[in-house]
Design an enzyme around this catalytic site. Structure first.
Site: not given
Ligand code: NAD
Length: 302
Positions: A54, A98, A121
């Site tokens: 990422k 995460q 997200d």
């Protein structure tokens, strides 16, 4: 082979180039770049590799990126304080935590502490609600479903009035993609059916699909005879079915299979995504898109 392959690896490159160009233009006009922070607790190897990818992608498209690594014994309170710090930081437009988090931390509490306007997200209940309302309410569609929709659009598959069948009802793929495909708008306006473990006659539903989106996590679940000739088949499943030695690196790597019997299905479908190299690469790509859009919302450009 009759089906056209929809390759996520190629679409990713197209989209990342578009993002890079837009980031440079915004930087020149407004003196700002999108800022993305990834918060990693502990050193779970799979999490480390996701976060690294990422951050690498964010760097490639010209974002301001921070990898905030925390020890596995960080307290929930301290983690919440870190999120609060980034919520208030004007140079940060996207915050990622995460998962999984260590057992002593309530992940729901942590995810819900992220400012919904930085929740790139798209998992915060506020963003789930916005997705359900649809139209201009939507800020951050969750990344895997957004990637699926983008692939369908870029492949030129007609969605308006199409029969879409979604296999799976998870919060991260099945439910949101079903909602997105039934909304008004680009790459949508479809008639959607969601099937799952309690569905009777799964095969009969799949056979009706002009667009079949499969996110069950069961290798080879969808048989070739369940596919309508010419249909668009999006295989979201990523299943480890063994290991092999990579010809490139000489290291052990997982053998991955999708939820669809690809070899047989590609002779019947009109469009199909491979596994790997299909939906997989789209998730991080759309994360970059959401982070760029977060800055654009802030600058009043969207
Ligand atoms: P999940 O386990 O949370 O949900 C699976 C869903 O499929 C459930 O709703 C279940 O009811 C349904 N299902 C399972 N077996 C079934 C069966 N035999 N018949 C009918 N329905 C069945 O999984 P998820 O998180 O939605 O992920 C699904 C798959 O997609 C997994 O293989 C996962 O690895 C993959 N995935 C890939 C990406 C990506 O490529 N970027 C992202 C997310 C998930």
């Amino acid at each position: 082979m009759s089906a056209k392959l929809i390759k996520g690896t190629e679409i990713r490159e197209e989209i990342l180039e578009e993002i890079t160009k837009e980031v440079a233009e915004i930087k020149e006009k407004h003196g700002k770049v999108p800022g993305l922070v990834t918060i990693l607790v502990g050193e779970n190897p799979a999490s480390v590799s996701y976060v690294t990818l990422k951050i690498k992608t964010a760097h490639r498209v010209g974002f301001h990126e921070i990898q905030d690594n925390q020890p596995p014994d960080i307290s929930e309170e301290d983690l919440l304080a870190i999120i609060d710090k980034y919520n208030k930081d004007d140079d940060i437009h996207g915050i990622l935590v995460q998962l999984p988090l260590p057992k002593h931390i309530d992940d729901k509490k942590v995810l819900n502490a992220i400012d919904p306007d930085k929740d790139v997200d798209g998992f915060h209940p506020v963003n789930v609600g916005r997705l359900m309302i649809g139209g201009s309410e939507v800020k951050f569609p969750p990344c895997t479903p957004a990637g699926i929709q983008e692939m369908i659009v870029r492949a030129g598959v007609e969605t308006e009035g199409a029969e879409v069948v979604v296999v799976g009802r998870s919060n991260i793929v099945g439910k949101p993609i079903a909602v997105m495909m039934m909304q008004k708008g680009r790459g949508a306006n479809s008639t959607v059916t969601v099937v799952h473990t309690r569905t009777k006659n799964l095969d009969e539903h799949c056979k009706r699909a002009d667009i079949l989106i499969v996110a069950a996590g069961v290798p080879g679940l969808v048989k070739p005879e369940w596919i309508k000739p010419g249909a668009c088949v999006i295989d979201v499943g990523v299943n480890r079915v063994g290991e092999k030695i990579s010809e490139k690196t000489g290291k052990k790597v997982a053998i991955l299979r999708g939820d669809v019997d690809f070899e047989a299905a590609k002779e019947i479908a009109g469009y199909i995504t491979p596994v790997p190299g299909g939906v997989g690469p789209m998730t991080i790509t759309m994360l970059m898109k959401n982070t760029l859009n977060s800055l654009k919302f802030k600058l009043g450009l969207m």
